[in-house]
Design a protein around this motif. Sequence first.
Motif, PDB file in Angstrom:
ATOM      1  N   LEU A 198      -2.949   6.477 -16.665  1.00 40.99           N
ATOM      2  CA  LEU A 198      -1.218   7.651 -16.708  1.00 40.99           C
ATOM      3  C   LEU A 198      -0.622   8.503 -16.289  1.00 40.99           C
ATOM      4  O   LEU A 198      -0.780   9.429 -17.311  1.00 40.99           O
ATOM      5  N   GLY A 199       0.081   9.100 -15.311  1.00 42.05           N
ATOM      6  CA  GLY A 199       0.457   9.929 -15.691  1.00 42.05           C
ATOM      7  C   GLY A 199       1.122  10.556 -17.220  1.00 42.05           C
ATOM      8  O   GLY A 199       1.662  11.986 -16.905  1.00 42.05           O
TER       9      GLY A 199
ATOM     10  N   ARG B 188       6.500   5.942  -9.789  1.00 40.45           N
ATOM     11  CA  ARG B 188       7.277   5.636 -10.502  1.00 40.45           C
ATOM     12  C   ARG B 188       6.941   4.108 -10.713  1.00 40.45           C
ATOM     13  O   ARG B 188       7.078   2.921  -9.906  1.00 40.45           O
ATOM     14  N   LEU B 189       6.782   4.194 -12.135  1.00 39.94           N
ATOM     15  CA  LEU B 189       6.905   1.476 -12.964  1.00 39.94           C
ATOM     16  C   LEU B 189       7.823   2.062 -13.798  1.00 39.94           C
ATOM     17  O   LEU B 189       7.325   2.452 -15.067  1.00 39.94           O
ATOM     18  N   ASP B 190       8.801   0.810 -13.943  1.00 42.22           N
ATOM     19  CA  ASP B 190      10.161   0.433 -14.705  1.00 42.22           C
ATOM     20  C   ASP B 190       9.420  -0.956 -15.602  1.00 42.22           C
ATOM     21  O   ASP B 190       9.629  -2.018 -14.419  1.00 42.22           O
ATOM     22  N   ILE B 191       9.495  -0.434 -16.502  1.00 42.27           N
ATOM     23  CA  ILE B 191       9.157  -2.667 -17.288  1.00 42.27           C
ATOM     24  C   ILE B 191      10.651  -2.719 -18.592  1.00 42.27           C
ATOM     25  O   ILE B 191      10.012  -1.586 -19.301  1.00 42.27           O
TER      26      ILE B 191
ATOM     27  N   PRO C  86      -2.694  -1.300 -13.866  1.00 42.60           N
ATOM     28  CA  PRO C  86      -3.493  -0.665 -13.008  1.00 42.60           C
ATOM     29  C   PRO C  86      -4.422   0.499 -13.271  1.00 42.60           C
ATOM     30  O   PRO C  86      -3.815   1.300 -13.960  1.00 42.60           O
ATOM     31  N   ALA C  87      -5.670   0.813 -13.638  1.00 40.98           N
ATOM     32  CA  ALA C  87      -6.420   2.225 -14.335  1.00 40.98           C
ATOM     33  C   ALA C  87      -6.571   2.453 -13.527  1.00 40.98           C
ATOM     34  O   ALA C  87      -5.918   3.984 -14.101  1.00 40.98           O
ATOM     35  N   ALA C  88      -6.503   2.685 -11.722  1.00 48.02           N
ATOM     36  CA  ALA C  88      -6.413   4.278 -11.135  1.00 48.02           C
ATOM     37  C   ALA C  88      -5.181   4.424 -10.511  1.00 48.02           C
ATOM     38  O   ALA C  88      -4.920   4.956  -9.782  1.00 48.02           O
ATOM     39  N   VAL C  89      -3.830   3.943 -11.681  1.00 45.84           N
ATOM     40  CA  VAL C  89      -2.537   4.856 -11.252  1.00 45.84           C
ATOM     41  C   VAL C  89      -2.663   6.146 -12.396  1.00 45.84           C
ATOM     42  O   VAL C  89      -2.512   5.820 -12.681  1.00 45.84           O
ATOM     43  N   SER C  90      -1.697   7.066 -11.316  1.00 43.49           N
ATOM     44  CA  SER C  90      -1.042   8.528 -12.036  1.00 43.49           C
ATOM     45  C   SER C  90       0.103   7.702 -12.302  1.00 43.49           C
ATOM     46  O   SER C  90       0.678   8.966 -12.434  1.00 43.49           O
ATOM     47  N   ALA C  91       0.832   7.335 -12.049  1.00 50.93           N
ATOM     48  CA  ALA C  91       2.378   6.947 -11.512  1.00 50.93           C
ATOM     49  C   ALA C  91       2.860   6.814 -13.452  1.00 50.93           C
ATOM     50  O   ALA C  91       2.353   6.712 -13.831  1.00 50.93           O
TER      51      ALA C  91
ATOM     52  N   PRO D 234       0.550  -1.560   0.142  1.00 48.67           N
ATOM     53  CA  PRO D 234       0.108  -0.090   0.098  1.00 48.67           C
ATOM     54  C   PRO D 234       0.557   0.790   0.401  1.00 48.67           C
ATOM     55  O   PRO D 234       0.426   1.803  -0.251  1.00 48.67           O
ATOM     56  N   ARG D 235       1.843   0.872   0.267  1.00 56.07           N
ATOM     57  CA  ARG D 235       3.271   2.420   0.828  1.00 56.07           C
ATOM     58  C   ARG D 235       4.083   2.545  -0.927  1.00 56.07           C
ATOM     59  O   ARG D 235       5.055   3.309  -0.568  1.00 56.07           O
ATOM     60  N   LEU D 236       3.968   1.195  -1.273  1.00 56.33           N
ATOM     61  CA  LEU D 236       4.612   1.172  -2.671  1.00 56.33           C
ATOM     62  C   LEU D 236       5.091   2.667  -3.161  1.00 56.33           C
ATOM     63  O   LEU D 236       4.024   2.664  -4.223  1.00 56.33           O
ATOM     64  N   ASN D 237       6.313   3.005  -3.516  1.00 57.13           N
ATOM     65  CA  ASN D 237       6.499   4.022  -4.290  1.00 57.13           C
ATOM     66  C   ASN D 237       7.277   4.211  -5.559  1.00 57.13           C
ATOM     67  O   ASN D 237       6.808   5.127  -6.516  1.00 57.13           O
ATOM     68  N   ARG D 238       7.610   3.343  -5.518  1.00 54.99           N
ATOM     69  CA  ARG D 238       8.443   3.131  -6.963  1.00 54.99           C
ATOM     70  C   ARG D 238       8.476   1.295  -7.319  1.00 54.99           C
ATOM     71  O   ARG D 238       9.268   0.727  -6.317  1.00 54.99           O
ATOM     72  N   LEU D 239       8.337   1.133  -8.628  1.00 58.12           N
ATOM     73  CA  LEU D 239       8.540  -0.457  -8.967  1.00 58.12           C
ATOM     74  C   LEU D 239       9.365  -0.189  -9.965  1.00 58.12           C
ATOM     75  O   LEU D 239       9.039  -0.010 -11.212  1.00 58.12           O
TER      76      LEU D 239
END
Length: 208
Positions: free
Chosen positions: A195-196, A149-152, A164-169, A118-123
């Motif tokens: 997405l942001g 931030r999400l990096d793949i 996920p649709a509800a994330v503005s990362a 729930p507190r994850l900021n970066r993946l």
Amino acid sequence: MEISDISEWEELPPQLQRLQISECDSIEWVFEEGMVHTSTCCLLQILNIKSCGCSRPLLDTVGLPTTLKSLHIRDCTKLEFLLHGLLRSHHPFLENLSIENSNSCNLLSLYLSLSIFPRLNRLTISGFEGLEYLSVSISEEDPTSFLNRLDITHCRDIEYIELPAAVSARCGIYNCRKLKLLAVQAHILSVFSSLGNLSLGDCLVLLF
């Protein structure tokens, strides 16, 4: 502090905040009942696990120290054993999760729910050879997420990614040359309004 032969340790040194464990063949011991749980004065905030392996799948419930904010897993063999328990447990205080793999991994699909972080900021997910499907989801009952931030990257066999649709990362997807399709939950991703910021690089066959 760096530890190679973890079997020699029963407790962490008092007040230790950063730890790297490398060349350990039975890393499941650390997560299930090892020294990060037995240490009475554990202040561990950063845990790096490098070039380790699992001898068996982790238990369904795996605990991390409540002080831990950053977990980095890199170049571990039998990574599917490690993720079996890690991605099924609740980690309410973890802020940064990075999983990088240059070894072969027997995973065709990977499902990761942000609700257990729930507190994850970066993946960061990188280097998964053989992985074809990745789903990053969030619970409909609790759609709140702090992900920024999400990096793949460098997942050369991945063909389908669901976000996920509800994330503005901010999201970066790079060097995924077989990626054909991006989706936001159940919807094909044609406009990235949810997405942001989205950055793509070297995704040669991606369809919109």
